[in-house]
Enzyme design. Structure first.
Site, short mmCIF file in Angstrom:
data_model
loop_
_atom_site.label_atom_id
_atom_site.label_comp_id
_atom_site.label_asym_id
_atom_site.label_seq_id
_atom_site.Cartn_x
_atom_site.Cartn_y
_atom_site.Cartn_z
N VAL A 1 0.67 -1.10 0.01
CA VAL A 1 0.23 0.00 -0.03
C VAL A 1 0.97 1.24 -0.25
O VAL A 1 1.92 1.40 0.23
CB VAL A 1 -1.15 0.11 1.15
CG1 VAL A 1 -1.86 -1.05 1.04
CG2 VAL A 1 -0.18 -0.13 2.66
N GLU A 2 0.17 2.34 -0.11
CA GLU A 2 0.73 3.64 -0.26
C GLU A 2 2.26 3.88 -1.45
O GLU A 2 3.15 4.45 -1.03
CB GLU A 2 1.32 4.37 1.07
CG GLU A 2 -0.18 4.64 1.92
CD GLU A 2 0.45 5.30 3.10
OE1 GLU A 2 1.68 6.11 3.19
OE2 GLU A 2 -0.65 5.57 4.17
N GLY A 3 1.73 3.04 -2.45
CA GLY A 3 2.96 3.06 -3.33
C GLY A 3 3.74 1.76 -3.34
O GLY A 3 4.47 1.65 -2.25
#
Length: 829
Positions: A500-502
């Site tokens: 997640v988040e990149g």
């Protein structure tokens, strides 16, 4: 004589470049050298005059700015405009987002370490500390990890209410709107502590305080939107989620297919200007329980109702999930994690224009808004949550390695286990340092776009290494799930933070250096900006200043890299305690080498660099390790240069230095311009590879600190939740570790008595202890201490067991577990 004169000239030029001397000093130095050459060498007068004339003309060309611009800079500007790769709007907005902080110093090639060490030590306010010691501690105590994950698959209603009542959902919301108004550091500390206890509680609190409706409203919302939504979000009346990613757009969030069409429609009985929005989102945390949906979509205006432009760009809106046409759907189950996560979708859902975050003024500004807010959120959420989980793994593994014995030796004394413990301790020291300092940067007003990507990637990757090592050391204890397993869920769910988040592969290979090379470089962004300047005179001035400053930067770093490499950076002036100065010197050397390598890569690869992801990744690795080592060194100084903690910082920084060296060599071996690669290697590593990974002796010192009940161990894992009670699996280990030394002393007495022949024992440890008591080798109190400790130790190493038919577990009481048996035996004793 000519040879000596030439050597003198080269040395003088290197010195001028090293100190980045102004241009006139170069001109004077060259003229003096030519004059000296003419005096000592039999040159024909014509030759001497010709050389001096050429030098004067060249100096004038470079030093007289209007002449230089007219004859050189303007031509180079035209060429630069032709070869500069096209940058999309979303790429440009990503580059413009955030601020440059310590990453700019590392890119400079000569970081100001005194400035770095002088930054105030991050501290919590009394109110923030009280919140951690009160509501956060109580929430952790109430969390039953097994029940949440395997019975409820959610937080129980009373915990949700506790979270809402105590303001956990409004930590970032200012007090004027009913929130707690906490600092980024406090936010980070809360998330970290919750993560050390229960991932579901952590994520449920973390997400509303990260990138989402509250953050976006604070920065871009209209006053009406702020006054309505922020108090509701702070009190938990509204539960937010933010829908960005979907089946067709994960890491490429800018390529979202979801769209809206500007039109007129009915809302609350009136015809208003709005949008018909169609979307299909997945992987949305808190989506299944959200009442307020933040939504990102591309907006189009084919009827030109808002102006002359049809493609308006990415837009953000807030939509109540009760709104007609919004479908929340069911939930995902990410690796059996219990936190709420799920899909949502809508087809031609009409929403009024006033639901756009920020109103009409921010239509089409969504990507810029996301990029500007992402840096702060990413700097806190995953670095904090993964560090909290790593603290639990490190503290429990250290204690377990001391309490658990094989071959009559604590397993923590085996060299193979020591190696794993050393990695765990060194990685956690680095993670915690980076977590705290990056959160502090946010509190200083920074939006550290590049540094947030570094800490996201490296904290999650190091946490994965930590939990893997912890599982290996625990062995069978860790692989059997149950109420007494404190590692299994963290291991099982670790890939979530990687994703997640990149996604980490993307973050390492494209974002860290891809964004940092332009964003943090002292001149590249200014050169690019000059190419977009429409005023020819202004463009000429800006490009000229940036270009020749850039040239001085390159020459200076080449000279610095060479001198620092040849001298081993032994003469570099650095601050700090004597124990760390050699590390500051090495990092200074590597900063100069990195700056030179970055410029070389941009020069030879140009726009193709963003497609050469492996090259970009290695440069990103160097920048990352420079930052992580900087954080580790500052942490040690901020902690008061604790000598007991020195093995941790030494392991952390030596590991970073070795990784930097290996990343450089990976760059040298794979750089497409071979001549440039050879030159870089000769300048940066004139003696070849000289640095090694942390050695076994240092690793042993780290491991011993982790397996002892000591202040160093407490500082390493400070801030995590520990319930010091034998009913709690982590607290039980703590109690056992506190008592192991006393028990070992008594056991040593028994063994000594057996060896002397004073004790004739039967089979088993209990018979041997009874015989020792009878022989007077130990006292009755010592027998009681030993039996009590043995029951506690056994409870620590035993695992849970269940009925054969797990499906009937809830209906039929389970037999007494092995852990409970061990604790009952202690009470009986």
């Amino acid at each position: 004589m000519v040879f000596l004169s030439l050597i003198g000239l080269i040395a003088a030029l290197i010195a001028l470049a090293y100190f980045r001397a102004p241009g006139w000093t170069w001109a004077v130095a060259g003229a003096l050298w030519l004059a000296t050459l003419k005096l000592h060498v039999a040159l024909a007068p014509a030759w001497g005059a010709a050389l001096l004339t050429v030098w004067i003309v060249a100096s004038a060309l470079l030093l007289i700015v209007p002449l230089r611009r007219a004859l050189l800079s303007d031509a180079l500007l035209a060429w630069f405009r032709r070869v500069l790769p096209q940058v999309s709007q979303t790429e440009q907005e990503a580059l413009d987002a955030g601020t440059v902080w310590w990453d700019g110093e590392l890119f400079s090639g000569r970081p100001d370490w005194a400035k770095w060490l002088s930054l105030p030590r991050p501290k919590l306010t009394a109110e923030e500390q009280a919140f951690l010691d009160g509501p956060v501690e109580e929430l952790c105590r109430r969390c039953d990890d097994w029940k949440i994950n395997h019975e409820l698959h959610d937080l129980p209603p009373e915990l949700w209410q506790f979270i809402k009542d105590h303001g956990f959902l409004g930590m970032i919301i200012p007090k004027q709107y009913g929130g707690l108004g906490f600092s980024a550091l406090a936010h980070s500390e809360v998330v970290m502590k919750l993560a050390s206890r229960n991932p579901t509680a952590c994520v449920s609190v973390m997400v509303p305080n990260s990138l989402g409706p509250a953050e976006l409203l604070l920065h871009y919302g209209t006053e009406e939107q702020k006054n309505f939504y922020l108090p509701r979000l702070a009190r938990g009346i509204d539960m937010p989620c933010f829908a960005l990613t979907g089946p067709e757009a994960g890491s490429d969030a800018g390529g979202i297919p979801d769209f809206g069409i500007v039109c007129r429609g009915q809302h609350e009985g009136k015809e208003v200007l709005g949008m018909r929005v169609t979307w299909d989102k997945r992987y949305i945390t808190l989506g299944p329980v959200a009442t307020l949906l933040g939504l990102a979509f591309k907006l189009y205006d084919p009827e030109r109702l808002l102006g002359a432009q049809e493609d308006l760009g990415i837009t953000l809106a807030l939509i109540p999930t009760s709104h007609r046409g919004v479908n929340i759907g069911r939930r995902h189950l990410p690796l059996n994690a219990a936190f709420m996560n799920g899909p949502n979708w809508g087809r031609d859902v009409f929403i009024p224009m006033e639901w756009v975050v920020g109103g009409h003024a921010y239509v089409g500004q969504g990507w810029r808004m996301l990029m500007e807010c992402l840096a702060a959120g990413r700097a806190i959420s995953l670095p904090s949550s993964t560090t909290g989980g790593a603290k639990t793994a490190v503290r429990t593994t250290g204690a377990y390695s001391r309490v658990r014995s094989q071959f009559r030796v604590p397993i923590g004394r085996f060299e193979g286990v020591e190696e794993a413990l050393a990695r765990m301790g060194g990685n956690l020291y680095t993670m915690e340092a980076a977590r705290v300092l990056t959160a502090a940067a946010v509190d200083l007003g920074e939006k550290p776009a590049v540094l947030s990507a570094i800490v996201k990637y490296h904290c999650t990757e190091r946490a994965r290494q930590v939990i893997n090592d912890a599982m290996d050391v625990h062995g069978g204890k860790a692989i059997c799930l149950g109420p007494n397993n404190y590692l299994g869920h963290g291991y099982q769910q670790m890939p979530i933070s990687i994703t997640v988040e990149g996604a980490n592969i993307l973050t390492r290979s494209m974002i860290i250096f891809g964004q940092g090379a332009i964003r943090c470089h002292p001149y590249v962004l200014r050169e690019i900006a000059a190419t977009k300047e429409t005023d020819p005179a202004a463009a000429s001035r800006a490009f000229d200043a940036a270009l020749w400053g850039h040239l001085s930067h390159i020459l200076g770093n080449a000279a610095r890299a060479l001198w620092l490499g040849v001298s081993g950076a032994s003469f570099a002036s650095v601050p700090g305690a004597p124990e760390t100065r050699r590390h500051f010197r090495r990092l200074t050397r590597f900063s100069a080498g990195f700056a030179l390598a970055a410029d070389t890569a941009m020069l030879f690869l140009g726009g193709d660099l963003k497609r050469r992801e492996k090259i970009s990744a290695r440069l990103g690795d160097i920048l990352s390790q420079l930052y992580l080592a900087s954080c580790a060194l500052k942490r040690w100084h901020d902690d008061g240069c604790q000598q007991l903690d020195l093995p941790f910082v030494q392991w952390a920084v030596q590991d970073a230095e070795h990784r930097i060296q290996e990343a450089f060599y990976g760059l040298f071996h794979n750089f497409p311009a071979r001549a440039a690669s050879w030159l870089l290697r000769a300048l940066i590593f004139p003696y070849g590879r000289t640095l090694r990974a942390p050695d076994d002796r240092l690793g042993q010192r780290v491991a011993r600190l982790m397996t002892e009940h000591s202040p160093a161990r407490d500082r390493l894992t400070a801030g995590m939740f520990i319930h010091r009670h034998e009913s709690d699996p982590v607290g039980r280990l703590e109690l056992a570790l506190e008592r192991v030394a006393e028990a070992e002393q008594i056991e040593a007495k028994v063994r000594a008595a057996v060896k002397r022949g004073e004790v004739v024992h039967g089979f088993g440890a209990e018979a041997r202890v009874a015989a020792a008591l009878e022989a007077g080798a130990i006292t009755a109190d010592e027998v009681q201490t030993l039996r009590s400790y043995d029951a506690l130790r056994r409870a620590c190493i035993m695992v849970d067991d269940f009925p054969h038919d797990l499906g009937r577990e809830a209906a039929e009481p389970a037999a007494v577990s092995a852990v409970d048996q061990a604790l009952m035996a202690r009470k009986t004793a």
